[in-house]
Design a protein around this motif. Structure first.
Motif, PDB file in Angstrom:
ATOM      1  N   VAL A  44       0.538  -0.556  -0.054  1.00  0.00           N
ATOM      2  CA  VAL A  44      -0.155   0.126  -0.230  1.00  0.00           C
ATOM      3  C   VAL A  44       1.232   0.965  -0.474  1.00  0.00           C
ATOM      4  CG1 VAL A  44      -1.481   1.380   1.555  1.00  0.00           C
ATOM      5  CG2 VAL A  44      -2.203  -1.164   0.996  1.00  0.00           C
ATOM      6  N   LYS A  48      -3.089   4.849  -3.020  1.00  0.00           N
ATOM      7  CA  LYS A  48      -4.031   3.394  -1.730  1.00  0.00           C
ATOM      8  C   LYS A  48      -4.169   4.127   0.104  1.00  0.00           C
ATOM      9  CE  LYS A  48      -3.113  -0.433  -4.940  1.00  0.00           C
ATOM     10  NZ  LYS A  48      -2.378  -1.786  -4.997  1.00  0.00           N
ATOM     11  N   GLY A  73      -8.383  -0.329  -5.693  1.00  0.00           N
ATOM     12  CA  GLY A  73      -6.875  -0.560  -5.466  1.00  0.00           C
ATOM     13  C   GLY A  73      -6.896  -1.465  -4.704  1.00  0.00           C
ATOM     14  N   ILE A  74      -7.648  -1.924  -3.734  1.00  0.00           N
ATOM     15  CA  ILE A  74      -7.146  -2.227  -2.427  1.00  0.00           C
ATOM     16  C   ILE A  74      -8.009  -3.594  -3.020  1.00  0.00           C
ATOM     17  CG2 ILE A  74      -7.071  -3.016   0.069  1.00  0.00           C
ATOM     18  CD1 ILE A  74      -6.279  -0.244  -0.591  1.00  0.00           C
ATOM     19  N   THR A  78      -4.115  -7.678  -0.843  1.00  0.00           N
ATOM     20  CA  THR A  78      -3.921  -6.438  -0.282  1.00  0.00           C
ATOM     21  C   THR A  78      -4.410  -7.483   1.032  1.00  0.00           C
ATOM     22  OG1 THR A  78      -3.348  -5.803  -2.125  1.00  0.00           O
ATOM     23  CG2 THR A  78      -3.473  -4.813   0.185  1.00  0.00           C
TER      24      THR A  78
END
Length: 120
Positions: A44, A48, A73-74, A78
């Motif tokens: 990250v 992010k 984006g996550i 992750t």
């Protein structure tokens, strides 16, 4: 030789303790700023981390770690890599709103029907 061996042992022990201390750092994604999120979470970066803060501002506090995957984006990978580094804090459930029962008039409180008046 003993001095060298002792020095190497101390160095290895120091590195092991430093690694354990770094792995123990936890971030509350409901209160942390983007810089802290960026520093603590793996994979990250600044963009992010800022997206997490923006999502929180727009949608309110995260109720679970899994909810972090809703941020653009996550992904779930992750989230899984960072699960032990994330907390959502001590969220209390929203206070139950007590809705009073509608006041029902008792039979005695109902107005009596008027008797018809005789006309002459």
């Amino acid at each position: 030789m003993k001095l060298f061996s002792s020095l190497v042992s101390s160095l290895i022990l120091s590195l092991a303790l430093a690694g354990a201390a770094g792995a123990a750092e936890v971030v509350n994604i409901n209160t942390a700023d983007a810089a802290t999120i960026d520093r603590v979470l793996v994979n990250v970066g600044p963009a992010k981390a800022q997206a997490i803060v923006e999502y929180r501002k727009a949608h309110g506090a995260f109720r679970s770690v899994d909810q972090l995957a809703l941020v653009k984006g996550i992904g779930l990978k992750t989230v899984e890599k960072n699960r032990d580094r994330i907390t959502v804090g001590n969220l209390r459930p929203a206070a139950a709103q007590l809705v009073p029962r509608a006041a029902q008039p008792s039979p005695a409180a109902k107005p009596a029907l008027l008797a018809p008046v005789a006309r002459r």
